[in-house]
Scaffold this active site. Structure first.
Site, PDB file in Angstrom:
ATOM      1  N   ASN A 175     -32.695  15.540 -15.762  1.00  9.21           N
ATOM      2  CA  ASN A 175     -32.174  16.777 -16.347  1.00  9.21           C
ATOM      3  C   ASN A 175     -33.356  17.477 -17.007  1.00  9.21           C
ATOM      4  O   ASN A 175     -33.833  17.040 -18.050  1.00  9.21           O
ATOM      5  CB  ASN A 175     -31.089  16.430 -17.379  1.00  9.21           C
ATOM      6  CG  ASN A 175     -30.624  17.650 -18.157  1.00  9.21           C
ATOM      7  OD1 ASN A 175     -30.970  18.782 -17.824  1.00  9.21           O
ATOM      8  ND2 ASN A 175     -29.844  17.418 -19.209  1.00  9.21           N
ATOM      9  N   LYS A 181     -33.466  20.329 -18.403  1.00 12.45           N
ATOM     10  CA  LYS A 181     -33.120  21.206 -19.538  1.00 12.45           C
ATOM     11  C   LYS A 181     -33.844  22.551 -19.354  1.00 12.45           C
ATOM     12  O   LYS A 181     -33.987  22.998 -18.233  1.00 12.45           O
ATOM     13  CB  LYS A 181     -33.437  20.497 -20.861  1.00 12.45           C
ATOM     14  CG  LYS A 181     -32.816  19.088 -20.882  1.00 12.45           C
ATOM     15  CD  LYS A 181     -32.798  18.428 -22.217  1.00 12.45           C
ATOM     16  CE  LYS A 181     -32.138  17.052 -22.086  1.00 12.45           C
ATOM     17  NZ  LYS A 181     -32.000  16.364 -23.357  1.00 12.45           N
ATOM     18  N   HIS A 195     -22.732  18.203 -21.049  1.00  8.78           N
ATOM     19  CA  HIS A 195     -23.870  17.611 -21.760  1.00  8.78           C
ATOM     20  C   HIS A 195     -23.716  17.853 -23.264  1.00  8.78           C
ATOM     21  O   HIS A 195     -23.217  18.899 -23.677  1.00  8.78           O
ATOM     22  CB  HIS A 195     -25.176  18.222 -21.251  1.00  8.78           C
ATOM     23  CG  HIS A 195     -26.372  17.483 -21.737  1.00  8.78           C
ATOM     24  ND1 HIS A 195     -26.915  17.695 -22.984  1.00  8.78           N
ATOM     25  CD2 HIS A 195     -27.105  16.494 -21.164  1.00  8.78           C
ATOM     26  CE1 HIS A 195     -27.939  16.874 -23.151  1.00  8.78           C
ATOM     27  NE2 HIS A 195     -28.083  16.134 -22.062  1.00  8.78           N
ATOM     28  N   GLU A 202     -25.719  18.774 -25.407  1.00  6.64           N
ATOM     29  CA  GLU A 202     -26.337  20.025 -25.894  1.00  6.64           C
ATOM     30  C   GLU A 202     -25.421  21.216 -25.632  1.00  6.64           C
ATOM     31  O   GLU A 202     -25.402  22.167 -26.409  1.00  6.64           O
ATOM     32  CB  GLU A 202     -27.730  20.201 -25.262  1.00  6.64           C
ATOM     33  CG  GLU A 202     -28.717  19.218 -25.878  1.00  6.64           C
ATOM     34  CD  GLU A 202     -29.832  18.751 -24.958  1.00  6.64           C
ATOM     35  OE1 GLU A 202     -30.088  19.403 -23.922  1.00  6.64           O
ATOM     36  OE2 GLU A 202     -30.452  17.710 -25.276  1.00  6.64           O
ATOM     37  N   GLU A 241     -24.113   9.203 -22.694  1.00  9.59           N
ATOM     38  CA  GLU A 241     -25.323   9.635 -23.394  1.00  9.59           C
ATOM     39  C   GLU A 241     -25.065   9.649 -24.894  1.00  9.59           C
ATOM     40  O   GLU A 241     -24.559  10.647 -25.430  1.00  9.59           O
ATOM     41  CB  GLU A 241     -25.731  11.036 -22.943  1.00  9.59           C
ATOM     42  CG  GLU A 241     -26.122  11.131 -21.488  1.00  9.59           C
ATOM     43  CD  GLU A 241     -27.155  12.234 -21.259  1.00  9.59           C
ATOM     44  OE1 GLU A 241     -28.156  11.949 -20.585  1.00  9.59           O
ATOM     45  OE2 GLU A 241     -26.980  13.349 -21.759  1.00  9.59           O
ATOM     46  N   GLY A 259     -33.650  12.383 -26.751  1.00 12.17           N
ATOM     47  CA  GLY A 259     -34.864  13.046 -27.210  1.00 12.17           C
ATOM     48  C   GLY A 259     -35.412  12.469 -28.503  1.00 12.17           C
ATOM     49  O   GLY A 259     -36.296  13.056 -29.127  1.00 12.17           O
ATOM     50  N   SER A 270     -33.396   8.767 -23.944  1.00 10.94           N
ATOM     51  CA  SER A 270     -34.730   8.169 -24.057  1.00 10.94           C
ATOM     52  C   SER A 270     -35.011   7.092 -23.014  1.00 10.94           C
ATOM     53  O   SER A 270     -35.627   6.062 -23.325  1.00 10.94           O
ATOM     54  CB  SER A 270     -34.955   7.634 -25.476  1.00 10.94           C
ATOM     55  OG  SER A 270     -34.908   8.709 -26.409  1.00 10.94           O
ATOM     56  N   GLY A 330     -34.023  12.823 -19.411  1.00 11.89           N
ATOM     57  CA  GLY A 330     -34.471  14.134 -19.869  1.00 11.89           C
ATOM     58  C   GLY A 330     -35.991  14.205 -19.851  1.00 11.89           C
ATOM     59  O   GLY A 330     -36.614  14.375 -18.807  1.00 11.89           O
TER      60      GLY A 330
HETATM   61  P1  13P Z   1     -34.058  12.265 -23.117  1.00 11.97           P
HETATM   62  O1  13P Z   1     -34.306  11.372 -21.914  1.00 11.97           O
HETATM   63  O2  13P Z   1     -35.148  13.267 -23.331  1.00 11.97           O
HETATM   64  O3  13P Z   1     -33.682  11.479 -24.324  1.00 11.97           O
HETATM   65  O4  13P Z   1     -32.767  13.168 -22.739  1.00 11.97           O
HETATM   66  C1  13P Z   1     -31.620  12.554 -22.260  1.00 11.97           C
HETATM   67  C2  13P Z   1     -30.702  13.591 -21.753  1.00 11.97           C
HETATM   68  O5  13P Z   1     -30.172  14.383 -22.532  1.00 11.97           O
HETATM   69  C3  13P Z   1     -30.462  13.664 -20.308  1.00 11.97           C
HETATM   70  O6  13P Z   1     -29.403  14.506 -20.003  1.00 11.97           O
END
Ligand code: 13P
Length: 258
Positions: free
Chosen positions: A13, A15, A99, A101, A171, A177, A217, A238
């Site tokens: 992803n 983003k 997601h 976010e 997640e 992140g 992560s 991510g």
């Molecule tokens: P990270 O791998 O940067 O923690 O993000 C995970 C994520 O939100 C994937 O959709």
């Protein structure tokens, strides 16, 4: 175990990262590094404007492209939105829905997740539907309650036939992140719980068949430990999916864990 093994998926992803030029550069570095990958499906979800470049650059590679969100109507006066047939026409096969976010910053709810998922399925996309608790939920011992509510309102609102065509992503928001990965055991326990929700809502057979990806992560140095857990059917990555070498080593780590 008698059931067929679930095929694993490693999905990136991106983003709001990567222009079209960045996208082309990524694929020219990434594809040679994963040429041998056979055991896992690979998906990359770029921002909307980079989807055509990603589709073009990944043609004939076996890597599938996905959207990061979608609206539930086919067309109409919905400024800023993208519909499922538009994603399909652009060459997408997958779409991420719900997601954290989107939930946190853009008002996504269980109801909109369910509507988007149904519409994506009608268009022939494979939705990757995300659920996961906040740190305050986990610390208050409410992880299962929150995951169950998100599951029942989103994937659980589908028909059994619809449910058989989606992927779920667990997640935990506190792991996204932050560099704080859930331990393989914590992730596996949440996956087992979600499978139990699926069994209660649908059937034991459907619960066994649904693929649940872990996200939060995921990095080259923790992928093998995570994939050692049978409950984890892949990863939604991510930050580490932005770098061709690190995403390739996650794909190859998943391959090695088969
Ligand atoms: P990270 O791998 O940067 O923690 O993000 C995970 C994520 O939100 C994937 O959709």
């Amino acid at each position: 175990m008698s059931q067929a093994k679930r095929r694993r998926v490693i999905a990136g992803n991106w983003k709001m990262y990567k222009t079209q030029a960045d996208t082309r550069a990524f694929f020219s570095a990434f594809l040679p590094l994963v040429r041998g990958a056979r055991a896992c499906d690979i998906v990359v979800a770029p921002p909307f404007t980079s989807i055509p470049a990603a589709v073009e650059a990944s043609r004939d590679s076996g890597v599938a492209i996905g959207g990061q969100d979608v609206f539930w109507e086919k067309e109409g006066a919905f400024t800023g939105e993208i519909s499922p047939p538009m994603l399909v026409e652009a060459g997408c096969r997958y779409v991420i829905i719900g997601h954290s976010e989107r939930r946190q910053f853009f008002g996504e709810t269980e109801q909109t997740v369910a509507k988007k998922t149904k519409a994506a399925l009608v268009a022939g996309l494979t939705p990757i539907v995300c659920v996961g608790e906040l740190l305050e939920h986990r610390e208050a011992g409410r992880t299962e309650e929150v995951c169950e509510r998100q599951f029942l309102g989103g994937p659980g609102a589908l028909t059994p036939e619809e449910f058989s065509r989606i992927l779920v992503a667990y997640e935990p928001v506190w792991a996204i992140g932050t560099g704080k990965t859930a331990t393989p055991e914590i992730a596996a326990a949440a996956h087992r719980f979600l499978r139990k929700c699926a069994e209660r809502k649908f059937s034991a057979e459907q619960a066994r068949a649904v693929r649940i990806l872990y996200g939060g992560s995921v990095k080259p140095d923790n992928i093998q430990g995570l994939m050692a857990q049978e409950e984890l059917d892949g990863a939604l990555v991510g930050g580490a999916s932005l770098d061709a070498k690190s995403f390739a080593s996650i794909v190859n780590g998943c391959e090695a864990a088969q």
